[in-house]
Design an enzyme around this catalytic site. Structure first.
Site, short mmCIF file in Angstrom:
data_model
loop_
_atom_site.label_atom_id
_atom_site.label_comp_id
_atom_site.label_asym_id
_atom_site.label_seq_id
_atom_site.Cartn_x
_atom_site.Cartn_y
_atom_site.Cartn_z
N LEU A 266 11.20 1.05 7.17
CA LEU A 266 10.61 1.54 5.92
C LEU A 266 11.31 2.84 5.53
CD1 LEU A 266 8.22 1.03 3.90
CD2 LEU A 266 7.07 2.88 5.12
N GLU B 125 12.15 2.01 14.30
CA GLU B 125 11.28 3.11 13.87
C GLU B 125 10.00 3.04 14.68
OE1 GLU B 125 9.99 2.49 9.77
OE2 GLU B 125 10.02 0.32 10.07
N LYS C 192 6.58 -1.93 1.90
CA LYS C 192 5.38 -1.35 2.52
C LYS C 192 4.21 -2.32 2.35
CE LYS C 192 3.16 3.16 3.16
NZ LYS C 192 3.25 3.23 4.62
N TYR D 179 0.83 -1.20 0.00
CA TYR D 179 0.00 0.00 0.00
C TYR D 179 0.87 1.25 0.00
CZ TYR D 179 0.96 0.85 4.98
OH TYR D 179 1.57 1.12 6.16
C1 LIG Z 1 6.57 1.44 9.60
C2 LIG Z 1 6.57 2.81 9.01
N1 LIG Z 1 7.68 3.56 9.10
C3 LIG Z 1 7.73 4.80 8.59
C4 LIG Z 1 6.63 5.37 7.96
C5 LIG Z 1 6.71 6.76 7.42
O1 LIG Z 1 6.74 6.76 6.03
P1 LIG Z 1 6.19 7.97 5.17
O2 LIG Z 1 6.99 9.18 5.56
O3 LIG Z 1 6.43 7.57 3.77
O4 LIG Z 1 4.73 8.14 5.51
C6 LIG Z 1 5.46 4.62 7.83
C7 LIG Z 1 4.29 5.17 7.16
O5 LIG Z 1 3.25 4.60 7.08
C8 LIG Z 1 5.43 3.30 8.37
O6 LIG Z 1 4.32 2.55 8.28
#
Ligand SMILES: Cc1ncc(COP(=O)(O)O)c(C=O)c1O
Length: 288
Positions: free
Chosen positions: A206, A181, A148, A33
Site C-alpha cells: 500500500l 510491509e 486500500k 476505506y
Molecule cells: C497494509 C498497510 N500498509 C501500510 C499502511 C500505512 O499507510 P498510511 O501511512 O497511509 O496509514 C497501512 C495503513 O493502514 C496498511 O494497512
C-alpha cells in the site's frame, strides 16, 4: 458526549449505526476505506487521503459517491459532533446493497458511505523510548495490495500472530524472501552504512500516506531515502528499523523475530525522522 456515526447521508447514534446485511462490503469485502489522523483539530494530509480514496475506488470501478467538498464537510461535522480534537477518522465506501451475486450490481446501485470518528490518546511514551518488536510471516495476500480494500483477512491474522508472539507488528515476506510491509504499516530499515531504505511502490504494497509525507520531509532535510526491496536477513542485520502509518506515525522497531536490531534501542535516524514528522503534524503546512 455520545458518539455519532455517518451512514449514507444521515448522522445516527453510533450504537444504532448499521448497513444492510446485503451490503457488498459485508458479503464480499467489496469496498475500500481510509483512516486519517486528526491532531489539534487539524486533519493530517487530508488531500492525500482523498487522492488514495478516489484511486482505490477507480481501480475497483466503484463510482466516486461524492466530491471532496462534501467529504470535507462530513469530516468536519463528524469531528464536531463527536468532540474529536485528537483522534482518527474512518471512512468506508462499498459497492452498495444488492441481491447477493458476484458480478457488479446493475448500474445505479449507490455506493454505501460510512464514516466514524474516535478520540485517541497520545502514544505511550514508553513505547517510543523502548521501541516495539516485530515478527516476520509469509505474505499470503492478493496481487493488488496497492488498493486500500476492506478485505483484510491476511492482515488480521498476521496482526493477531504478532500480538500472540508479544510483538506490535508482523512484517510480511514475499516469495522472493523480501519484506513487503507490515500488516497495517510500511516497513523501513537503516543499513549499517546509513542508507534509509523502504520498498518501492508497486502492487505489492500500500502506498502509505505517512510514507509519502516522510519521504518529502526527508528530502527537505537532505536525508536520502532509497526505494528498494530488502530481505528479512538484511533487516535483522540493519542498524535501525522502523514503521510508518497514520496511527503509529514513525515508530522504532528494535527486535525482529526475537533478535535485537542494532543495539536493541531506537537509533538516531528514526528519532530524527519521527521528530520531523511530529513537527509536520503540528504545523499548518500540509494539514487542512
Ligand atoms: C497494509 C498497510 N500498509 C501500510 C499502511 C500505512 O499507510 P498510511 O501511512 O497511509 O496509514 C497501512 C495503513 O493502514 C496498511 O494497512
Amino acid at each position: 458526549m455520545s458518539r455519532v456515526a455517518y451512514v449514507n447521508g444521515r448522522y445516527v447514534p453510533h450504537t444504532e449505526a448499521a448497513v444492510h446485511i446485503e451490503d457488498r462490503g459485508y458479503q464480499f469485502a467489496d469496498g475500500i476505506y481510509e483512516v486519517t489522523a486528526v491532531q489539534g483539530g487539524r486533519v493530517i494530509d487530508e488531500e492525500a487521503h482523498f487522492d488514495r480514496l478516489e484511486r482505490s475506488l477507480t481501480e475497483l470501478r466503484i463510482p466516486v459517491p461524492m466530491g471532496r467538498p462534501a467529504l470535507r464537510h462530513i469530516t468536519r461535522e463528524m469531528l464536531r459532533r463527536n468532540g474529536v480534537v485528537d483522534g482518527l477518522i474512518y471512512m468506508q465506501i462499498t459497492r452498495g446493497v444488492a441481491r447477493r451475486d458476484h458480478p457488479f450490481p446493475k448500474e445505479g446501485t449507490p455506493p454505501s458511505v460510512v464514516m466514524t470518528a474516535k478520540r485517541v490518546k497520545p502514544h505511550d511514551p514508553k513505547m517510543l523510548q523502548t521501541g516495539v518488536a516485530a515478527i516476520t510471516i509469509p505474505d499470503i495476500r492478493w496481487g493488488r495490495c496497492d488498493i486500500k480494500s476492506v478485505s483484510l483477512l491476511p492482515n488480521v491474522l498476521g496482526k493477531q500472530q504478532a500480538r500472540e508472539a508479544g510483538a506490535y507488528e508482523a512484517w510480511m515476506i514475499d516469495q522472493n524472501g523480501m519484506v513487503t510491509e507490515g500488516t497495517s504499516t510500511n516497513a523501513w530499515i537503516v543499513t549499517r552504512s546509513g542508507e534509509v531504505v523502504t520498498r518501492a511502490l508497486t502492487n505489492a504494497i500500500l502506498g502509505g500516506i505517512t510514507r509519502k509525507s516522510l519521504m518529502a520531509l526527508a528530502a527537505e532535510a537532505q536525508i536520502k531515502i532509497v526505494e528498494r526491496s530488502f530481505s528479512a536477513a538484511e533487516a535483522r542485520d540493519a542498524a535501525e528499523a522502523f514503521l510508518t502509518s497514520t496511527t503509529g506515525y514513525v515508530l522504532p522497531i528494535v527486535r525482529l523475530d526475537g533478535q535485537p536490531i542494532g543495539d536493541g534501542t531506537p537509533g538516531p535516524m528514526v528519532k530524527r525522522l519521527r521528530e520531523l514528522y511530529l513537527q509536520f503534524m503540528a504545523s499548518d503546512q500540509h494539514a487542512a
